[in-house]
Design a protein around this motif. Structure first.
Motif, PDB file in Angstrom:
ATOM      1  N   GLU A  15      47.105  38.283  36.464  1.00 51.39           N
ATOM      2  CA  GLU A  15      47.414  36.842  36.224  1.00 51.39           C
ATOM      3  C   GLU A  15      46.940  36.186  37.484  1.00 51.39           C
ATOM      4  N   THR A  16      46.369  37.024  38.497  1.00 49.01           N
ATOM      5  CA  THR A  16      45.783  36.125  39.896  1.00 49.01           C
ATOM      6  C   THR A  16      44.866  36.810  40.335  1.00 49.01           C
ATOM      7  N   ALA A  17      43.579  36.428  41.223  1.00 50.86           N
ATOM      8  CA  ALA A  17      42.683  37.534  41.764  1.00 50.86           C
ATOM      9  C   ALA A  17      43.010  37.703  43.255  1.00 50.86           C
ATOM     10  N   ASP A  18      44.202  37.201  43.587  1.00 51.66           N
ATOM     11  CA  ASP A  18      44.470  37.519  45.128  1.00 51.66           C
ATOM     12  C   ASP A  18      45.230  38.794  45.210  1.00 51.66           C
ATOM     13  N   THR A  19      44.293  39.673  45.778  1.00 45.92           N
ATOM     14  CA  THR A  19      44.586  40.985  45.959  1.00 45.92           C
ATOM     15  C   THR A  19      46.020  41.281  46.685  1.00 45.92           C
ATOM     16  N   GLU A  20      46.156  40.575  47.808  1.00 49.66           N
ATOM     17  CA  GLU A  20      47.149  40.689  48.404  1.00 49.66           C
ATOM     18  C   GLU A  20      48.484  40.544  47.821  1.00 49.66           C
ATOM     19  N   VAL A  21      48.481  39.193  47.049  1.00 52.67           N
ATOM     20  CA  VAL A  21      49.456  38.909  46.176  1.00 52.67           C
ATOM     21  C   VAL A  21      50.002  39.902  45.165  1.00 52.67           C
ATOM     22  N   LEU A  22      48.777  40.381  44.577  1.00 53.31           N
ATOM     23  CA  LEU A  22      48.891  41.453  43.551  1.00 53.31           C
ATOM     24  C   LEU A  22      49.764  42.752  44.205  1.00 53.31           C
ATOM     25  N   PHE A  23      49.038  43.336  45.258  1.00 55.69           N
ATOM     26  CA  PHE A  23      49.854  44.484  45.911  1.00 55.69           C
ATOM     27  C   PHE A  23      51.245  44.325  45.986  1.00 55.69           C
ATOM     28  N   GLU A  24      51.605  43.067  46.549  1.00 57.51           N
ATOM     29  CA  GLU A  24      53.042  42.852  46.685  1.00 57.51           C
ATOM     30  C   GLU A  24      53.812  42.892  45.308  1.00 57.51           C
ATOM     31  N   LYS A  25      53.035  42.285  44.418  1.00 56.32           N
ATOM     32  CA  LYS A  25      53.979  42.287  43.240  1.00 56.32           C
ATOM     33  C   LYS A  25      54.167  43.628  42.390  1.00 56.32           C
ATOM     34  N   CYS A  26      53.190  44.488  42.954  1.00 61.20           N
ATOM     35  CA  CYS A  26      53.042  46.200  42.335  1.00 61.20           C
ATOM     36  C   CYS A  26      54.095  46.724  42.763  1.00 61.20           C
ATOM     37  N   LYS A  27      55.209  46.195  43.867  1.00 65.21           N
ATOM     38  CA  LYS A  27      56.218  47.113  44.712  1.00 65.21           C
ATOM     39  C   LYS A  27      57.283  47.228  43.955  1.00 65.21           C
ATOM     40  N   THR A  28      57.673  46.271  42.904  1.00 71.20           N
ATOM     41  CA  THR A  28      58.783  46.675  42.040  1.00 71.20           C
ATOM     42  C   THR A  28      58.433  46.370  40.556  1.00 71.20           C
ATOM     43  N   ARG A  29      59.484  46.660  39.912  1.00 67.96           N
ATOM     44  CA  ARG A  29      59.415  46.839  38.309  1.00 67.96           C
ATOM     45  C   ARG A  29      59.618  45.268  38.188  1.00 67.96           C
ATOM     46  N   LYS A  30      60.363  44.582  38.551  1.00 66.50           N
ATOM     47  CA  LYS A  30      60.764  43.181  38.298  1.00 66.50           C
ATOM     48  C   LYS A  30      59.518  42.325  38.652  1.00 66.50           C
ATOM     49  N   SER A  31      58.794  42.367  39.694  1.00 66.77           N
ATOM     50  CA  SER A  31      57.669  41.604  40.042  1.00 66.77           C
ATOM     51  C   SER A  31      56.408  42.147  39.564  1.00 66.77           C
ATOM     52  N   HIS A  32      56.435  43.221  39.098  1.00 58.95           N
ATOM     53  CA  HIS A  32      55.035  43.763  38.568  1.00 58.95           C
ATOM     54  C   HIS A  32      55.150  43.493  37.115  1.00 58.95           C
ATOM     55  N   ARG A  33      54.334  42.430  36.880  1.00 60.94           N
ATOM     56  CA  ARG A  33      54.240  41.785  35.485  1.00 60.94           C
ATOM     57  C   ARG A  33      52.993  41.277  35.289  1.00 60.94           C
ATOM     58  N   ARG A  34      52.238  41.481  34.202  1.00 58.76           N
ATOM     59  CA  ARG A  34      50.807  41.163  33.892  1.00 58.76           C
ATOM     60  C   ARG A  34      49.899  41.667  35.005  1.00 58.76           C
ATOM     61  N   ILE A  35      50.056  43.030  35.131  1.00 60.97           N
ATOM     62  CA  ILE A  35      48.901  43.403  36.202  1.00 60.97           C
ATOM     63  C   ILE A  35      48.664  44.830  35.552  1.00 60.97           C
ATOM     64  N   PHE A  36      47.306  45.117  35.022  1.00 61.26           N
ATOM     65  CA  PHE A  36      47.208  46.584  34.690  1.00 61.26           C
ATOM     66  C   PHE A  36      45.618  46.464  34.637  1.00 61.26           C
ATOM     67  N   ASN A  37      45.187  47.834  34.399  1.00 59.55           N
ATOM     68  CA  ASN A  37      43.951  48.027  34.002  1.00 59.55           C
ATOM     69  C   ASN A  37      43.832  49.016  32.751  1.00 59.55           C
TER      70      ASN A  37
END
Length: 510
Positions: free
Chosen positions: A338-360
């Motif tokens: 949902e964003t291309a900012d890899t630093e933001v994505l990395f942080e979002k991937c730390k918890t189930r709550k924030s890990h949304r709309r990110i996968f391959n």
């Protein structure tokens, strides 16, 4: 009388198989010990109904035609009999941000990649051509390092590759900005970030760009019969060379006394003496659970404490009762964010709550059309968690949490890819970090070894791997947690590298 071995290899994962095969090829008496009833570790497949799902492999890097890429050379040197399939796409990337989003398919080949980027980001050509020229220099430098088995003459390295050395300590994101790559082009170029387990503000530019350039010039490859074809080919060569393999044979303890490896104790109490041991089990597990605490070297204790575990994964396997063409699924390997900012994505991937709309996701039928029956296809979704996102899961809520993740992933896939699959699901299987922790025995279900950092990336590890990291005489480590970092290709290369070091140790009596 116990049979005498030159080397024991613990774990028949990708790294362990490569190490055992290389040692056996060199005429050494090898015993490979594996706790499960089959080899491969993360490499393998599962069958559900009329579908055979690939467990983890997306694609191999550093392959190319016969005699070109380092991984291809390794597997050819061992003599593996594998039918390879080359991919003609780099990646498909979808960014669903309402203002800065994109949906782009990027091709293989430097010129084709630059042309595609120019079409998507007008005005990017000059910076991308400059970037590719820098990437070529990086590729040549790393190939030169490999020719010296990561122990080059220091003066020649500083003189011949001074620009490479300067760039090695610069993060990928920063260097792309320095090179004037437009923001959108930079964001597309950084799509591969989770292949290296860390965002582009913390991974070395030379490591990231070497991976991208290798994919573009040598192409990604997969095995026609998937990862287990490679596993079985390596296993067969170990036996052909006279090596021995024992399955259902977990190792309980590695015997280290006076800073020397002495042998191993199996779970059934059997003791096997041997002065050379290669572990495909990561150092954190070995030194925490398998070695007498009094014998753990201070350097290894500090290094394990300083390192951070790499990501763990949640995988969803779907067998669909319609073909990829019928459903409109594009591409083989696709990144959705949902964003291309890899630093933001990395942080979002730390918890189930924030890990949304990110996968391959990968649609294997786009690479191997007959991977499933006609009129069907398979999709594998991978969600990476960059911390222990399942630490609060209980036996009572485990299945509910898994179902929730599956539902959210399918919903977002249908929205982002504009493909309806829910009514076509015939088989559905999941593997959570809990599954991986139970099967491969890593903390948190870690499947990416140790997280990459500027002080602990591929170059620092390879440059210190032969001597500085050799703290217990006779004990070395290989695999995705090793010097080459994570991934199938890196695990194979780590296995060969450590086998070479062990052969040198034996020759020099160290």
């Amino acid at each position: 009388m116990n049979k005498q071995y030159d080397v024991l290899v613990i774990g028949a994962g990708n790294g362990g198989l490569a190490s055992a095969a290389w040692m056996a090829k060199e005429g050494k008496k090898v015993l490979l010990l594996e706790k499960h009833n089959l080899p491969g570790g993360c490499a393998g497949s599962i069958v559900r109904g009329r579908f055979e799902f690939e467990l983890t492999l997306h694609e191999l890097c550093q392959m190319g035609p016969e005699g070109t890429g380092e991984v291809r050379k390794l597997l050819d040197d061992i003599g593996t009999d594998v039918e390879w399939v080359a991919m003609n796409e780099a990646f498909h990337t979808i960014n669903t941000h309402p203002e800065t989003g994109f949906d782009v398919e990027m091709p293989i080949g430097v010129d084709a990649f630059v042309d595609a980027m120019e079409r998507e980001v007008p005005g990017s050509r000059a910076s991308m051509e400059n970037l590719m020229e820098v990437n070529r220099m990086i590729f040549d430098a790393i190939s030169w390092l490999a020719s010296y088995q990561n122990n080059p003459p220091k003066a020649a390295m500083l003189l011949k590759w001074k620009d490479f050395m300067k760039m090695a300590s610069v993060p990928a994101d920063e260097m792309l900005r320095r090179l004037g790559v437009p923001d959108k082009a930079r964001e597309i170029y950084e799509s591969y970030w989770d292949y290296l387990s860390v965002d582009c503000t913390r991974v070395s530019f030379v490591v990231y760009s070497f991976m991208v350039y290798t994919y573009l010039t040598l192409k990604p490859y997969i095995a026609k019969k998937r990862s287990f074809e490679i596993v079985l080919a390596l296993e067969q060569r170990i036996r052909d060379f006279g090596g021995e393999i024992r399955y259902n044979t977990p190792v309980k303890r590695i015997d280290i006394r006076d800073n020397k490896a002495r042998g191993v104790e199996l779970a059934d109490g059997t003791y096997i003496p041997c002065k050379r041991i290669i572990s495909n089990i990561m150092p954190t597990v070995v030194f925490d659970k398998m070695v007498d605490p009094k014998e753990v070297p201070a350097r290894d204790k500090k290094l394990c404490e300083a390192r951070t575990l790499g990501p763990n994964g949640f995988v969803i396997y779907l067998g669909l009762d319609a073909s990829a063409d019928q459903l409109g699924i594009k591409g083989y390997d696709t990144f959705v964010r949902e964003t291309a900012d890899t630093e933001v994505l990395f942080e979002k991937c730390k918890t189930r709550k924030s890990h949304r709309r990110i996968f391959n996701y990968s649609c294997l039928n786009r690479a191997i059309p007959d991977a499933s029956e006609p009129g069907t296809c398979m999709i594998m979704f991978l969600l990476l968690y960059t911390a222990d996102a399942f630490d609060d899961v209980t036996e009572e809520n485990y299945f509910k949490i898994k179902d929730q993740i599956v539902e959210e992933t399918i919903d977002y896939f249908e929205e982002a890819a504009k493909v309806k699959i829910r009514d076509h699901i015939e088989e559905l299987v999941t593997a959570s970090p809990v599954t991986l922790a139970r099967y491969i025995g890593t903390p948190q279900g870690n499947c990416y070894g140790y997280a990459v950092d500027m002080w602990d990336g591929m170059l620092p590890r390879t440059m210190s791997g032969e001597k500085e990291d050799y703290t217990v005489k006779g004990l070395r480590f290989c695999g995705g947690h090793g010097t080459q970092m994570d991934g199938y290709s890196q695990a194979y290369l780590s296995g060969r590298e450590v086998a070479r070091y062990t052969l040198k140790d034996m020759e020099e009596g160290r």
